[in-house]
Each structure stands twice: as C-alpha cells, then as structure tokens.
Design a protein around this motif. Sequence first.
Motif, PDB file in Angstrom:
ATOM      1  N   VAL A   1      20.275  49.729  30.881  1.00  0.00           N
ATOM      2  CA  VAL A   1      19.267  48.817  31.407  1.00  0.00           C
ATOM      3  C   VAL A   1      18.791  49.333  32.764  1.00  0.00           C
ATOM      4  CG1 VAL A   1      18.739  46.461  32.129  1.00  0.00           C
ATOM      5  CG2 VAL A   1      20.329  46.855  30.245  1.00  0.00           C
ATOM      6  N   GLU A   2      17.480  49.349  32.939  1.00  0.00           N
ATOM      7  CA  GLU A   2      16.909  49.814  34.189  1.00  0.00           C
ATOM      8  C   GLU A   2      15.725  48.940  34.568  1.00  0.00           C
ATOM      9  OE1 GLU A   2      15.496  54.065  36.128  1.00  0.00           O
ATOM     10  OE2 GLU A   2      15.453  53.814  33.959  1.00  0.00           O
TER      11      GLU A   2
ATOM     12  N   ALA B   1       9.986  36.962  32.401  1.00  0.00           N
ATOM     13  CA  ALA B   1      10.335  36.773  30.997  1.00  0.00           C
ATOM     14  C   ALA B   1      11.380  37.791  30.574  1.00  0.00           C
ATOM     15  CB  ALA B   1       9.088  36.944  30.127  1.00  0.00           C
ATOM     16  N   VAL B   2      12.286  37.350  29.707  1.00  0.00           N
ATOM     17  CA  VAL B   2      13.240  38.240  29.059  1.00  0.00           C
ATOM     18  C   VAL B   2      13.232  37.876  27.581  1.00  0.00           C
ATOM     19  CG1 VAL B   2      15.655  38.953  28.875  1.00  0.00           C
ATOM     20  CG2 VAL B   2      14.680  38.440  31.124  1.00  0.00           C
ATOM     21  N   THR B   3      13.055  38.875  26.725  1.00  0.00           N
ATOM     22  CA  THR B   3      13.015  38.615  25.296  1.00  0.00           C
ATOM     23  C   THR B   3      14.354  38.038  24.823  1.00  0.00           C
ATOM     24  OG1 THR B   3      12.453  39.543  23.135  1.00  0.00           O
ATOM     25  CG2 THR B   3      13.714  40.950  24.617  1.00  0.00           C
ATOM     26  N   ASP B   4      14.294  37.193  23.803  1.00  0.00           N
ATOM     27  CA  ASP B   4      15.500  36.534  23.307  1.00  0.00           C
ATOM     28  C   ASP B   4      16.594  37.534  22.938  1.00  0.00           C
ATOM     29  OD1 ASP B   4      14.521  33.986  23.696  1.00  0.00           O
ATOM     30  OD2 ASP B   4      13.897  33.697  21.612  1.00  0.00           O
ATOM     31  N   LYS B   5      16.214  38.676  22.375  1.00  0.00           N
ATOM     32  CA  LYS B   5      17.231  39.637  21.922  1.00  0.00           C
ATOM     33  C   LYS B   5      17.992  40.280  23.086  1.00  0.00           C
ATOM     34  CE  LYS B   5      14.068  43.548  21.428  1.00  0.00           C
ATOM     35  NZ  LYS B   5      13.468  44.465  20.480  1.00  0.00           N
ATOM     36  N   ALA B   6      17.514  40.109  24.317  1.00  0.00           N
ATOM     37  CA  ALA B   6      18.196  40.684  25.480  1.00  0.00           C
ATOM     38  C   ALA B   6      18.793  39.609  26.390  1.00  0.00           C
ATOM     39  CB  ALA B   6      17.231  41.572  26.264  1.00  0.00           C
TER      40      ALA B   6
ATOM     41  N   GLY C   1      21.433  37.083  28.028  1.00  0.00           N
ATOM     42  CA  GLY C   1      22.860  37.211  28.254  1.00  0.00           C
ATOM     43  C   GLY C   1      23.270  38.515  28.914  1.00  0.00           C
ATOM     44  N   LEU C   2      22.323  39.397  29.174  1.00  0.00           N
ATOM     45  CA  LEU C   2      22.628  40.687  29.798  1.00  0.00           C
ATOM     46  C   LEU C   2      22.350  40.684  31.303  1.00  0.00           C
ATOM     47  CD1 LEU C   2      21.164  43.094  27.068  1.00  0.00           C
ATOM     48  CD2 LEU C   2      23.531  42.341  27.366  1.00  0.00           C
ATOM     49  N   LYS C   3      22.049  39.502  31.854  1.00  0.00           N
ATOM     50  CA  LYS C   3      21.760  39.330  33.292  1.00  0.00           C
ATOM     51  C   LYS C   3      20.491  40.072  33.735  1.00  0.00           C
ATOM     52  CE  LYS C   3      26.544  38.318  34.421  1.00  0.00           C
ATOM     53  NZ  LYS C   3      26.446  36.934  34.124  1.00  0.00           N
ATOM     54  N   ILE C   4      19.585  40.251  32.789  1.00  0.00           N
ATOM     55  CA  ILE C   4      18.337  40.946  33.082  1.00  0.00           C
ATOM     56  C   ILE C   4      17.423  40.079  33.948  1.00  0.00           C
ATOM     57  CG2 ILE C   4      16.226  41.869  32.035  1.00  0.00           C
ATOM     58  CD1 ILE C   4      18.062  42.901  29.743  1.00  0.00           C
ATOM     59  N   GLY C   5      17.371  38.785  33.686  1.00  0.00           N
ATOM     60  CA  GLY C   5      16.561  37.893  34.509  1.00  0.00           C
ATOM     61  C   GLY C   5      17.013  37.916  35.961  1.00  0.00           C
ATOM     62  N   TYR C   6      18.319  37.897  36.177  1.00  0.00           N
ATOM     63  CA  TYR C   6      18.851  37.955  37.533  1.00  0.00           C
ATOM     64  C   TYR C   6      18.470  39.274  38.197  1.00  0.00           C
ATOM     65  CZ  TYR C   6      22.124  37.659  41.424  1.00  0.00           C
ATOM     66  OH  TYR C   6      22.669  37.621  42.685  1.00  0.00           O
ATOM     67  N   ALA C   7      18.582  40.369  37.455  1.00  0.00           N
ATOM     68  CA  ALA C   7      18.238  41.687  38.012  1.00  0.00           C
ATOM     69  C   ALA C   7      16.756  41.762  38.359  1.00  0.00           C
ATOM     70  CB  ALA C   7      18.608  42.790  37.027  1.00  0.00           C
ATOM     71  N   LEU C   8      15.904  41.199  37.516  1.00  0.00           N
ATOM     72  CA  LEU C   8      14.464  41.171  37.813  1.00  0.00           C
ATOM     73  C   LEU C   8      14.185  40.336  39.060  1.00  0.00           C
ATOM     74  CD1 LEU C   8      13.108  40.795  34.189  1.00  0.00           C
ATOM     75  CD2 LEU C   8      12.482  42.644  35.761  1.00  0.00           C
ATOM     76  N   GLY C   9      14.809  39.174  39.146  1.00  0.00           N
ATOM     77  CA  GLY C   9      14.618  38.316  40.312  1.00  0.00           C
ATOM     78  C   GLY C   9      15.091  38.989  41.583  1.00  0.00           C
TER      79      GLY C   9
ATOM     80  N   LEU D   1      18.950  29.971  37.364  1.00  0.00           N
ATOM     81  CA  LEU D   1      18.810  31.346  37.847  1.00  0.00           C
ATOM     82  C   LEU D   1      18.124  31.365  39.215  1.00  0.00           C
ATOM     83  CD1 LEU D   1      18.754  34.470  37.568  1.00  0.00           C
ATOM     84  CD2 LEU D   1      16.611  34.184  36.331  1.00  0.00           C
ATOM     85  N   TYR D   2      17.044  30.615  39.344  1.00  0.00           N
ATOM     86  CA  TYR D   2      16.323  30.580  40.617  1.00  0.00           C
ATOM     87  C   TYR D   2      17.223  30.057  41.742  1.00  0.00           C
ATOM     88  CZ  TYR D   2      12.314  31.039  37.471  1.00  0.00           C
ATOM     89  OH  TYR D   2      11.451  31.457  36.506  1.00  0.00           O
ATOM     90  N   LYS D   3      18.014  29.029  41.452  1.00  0.00           N
ATOM     91  CA  LYS D   3      18.940  28.503  42.461  1.00  0.00           C
ATOM     92  C   LYS D   3      19.970  29.563  42.833  1.00  0.00           C
ATOM     93  CE  LYS D   3      18.384  23.720  41.007  1.00  0.00           C
ATOM     94  NZ  LYS D   3      18.959  22.619  40.226  1.00  0.00           N
ATOM     95  N   LYS D   4      20.476  30.286  41.836  1.00  0.00           N
ATOM     96  CA  LYS D   4      21.450  31.349  42.092  1.00  0.00           C
ATOM     97  C   LYS D   4      20.844  32.436  42.980  1.00  0.00           C
ATOM     98  CE  LYS D   4      24.486  34.543  39.619  1.00  0.00           C
ATOM     99  NZ  LYS D   4      24.875  35.062  38.308  1.00  0.00           N
TER     100      LYS D   4
END
Length: 156
Positions: free
Chosen positions: A7-8, A85-90, A92-100, A129-132
């Motif tokens: 993931v990058e 946005a993070v696609t459903d298939k991804a 749980g991989l903490k991608i939203g947090y990484a993007l934020g 996520l936003y609160k985190k």
Amino acid sequence: MALSANVEIVAYQPVHREAFRDLNHEWITKFFVLEAADNNMLDDPEGYILKKGGYIFMALLHGEPVGTAALIKNPDGSFELAKMAVTDKAKGLKIGYALGKAALEKAREINAPKVELLSNRILTPALNLYKKLGFVEVPLPPNDYQRADIKMEICF
C-alpha cells in the motif's frame, strides 16, 4: 508514504482521474445521491481542485487505486478535506487513516491555518476516523450539500 510493501499513498496524476471518480461514486451512491457539487469535482478534479491550489492523494494497493482524498483550498487559505473514499474491498487496511494523515501532513507543510470537512452523522466509521485524526465538531454553516449535517475542523 508507504503503509506496507503493498500500500502506498501517492500524489494524484491524470491517469487517476477515472479511479478518483469511481471511488467517490461508489461510496456516495451507497449512502446518498450524487449532487451537483459532487459532479463538479468528480468531472474535473484538475480544474476544480488542483488548479485552485488543492491536492489529491491516491492510495494504491499492489499498484491499483483503492482510496483517495482531496484537500480543496478555501479563499481564506484554509483547506477542506473532501472526496475521501476507500473501496469496500480495501476496508480494514487503515487506508482511510493513512489518507487523512497524508492530507493533514501536507496542510501543515504548507502552513494552512486549519482543515475543515463536511460529513453526515450516519457515517459513523468516518466520523470516528476524523476524531482519531484530531478533528472536532464545529457549527455547521449553510453549504452546497444536502447530505451534510456535521462540520468538523482541525486547527494548526
């Protein structure tokens, strides 16, 4: 910014235009309907976001776009975190947090005074996520989205 070998987080390139649209279309239509403000951004991310001083981040999993987030420059020099946005298939991989985190790091790097966002209270995982990430709720002003019922911001 690398999360793992697979993931990058990368800067948006024109080749990501379709993925940017598709990823946002997927989550918006799952919960709501596309609005005029959505289509303005999704149809022309370069003109609506990048050429106005904003940024778009893409999350790639094995080189495939699976997430995105944008920083839209406001007239006062602050930014809006949008089109995350993070696609459903991804999930749980903490991608939203990484993007934020990538978006907030960019905002700090360019000395933005704050980053704000609009959301909807039914999107509990997103709000958590936003609160985190450090966002706090503030009064909601009139805006371009019928679905927005909460505003959050983080000041630097």
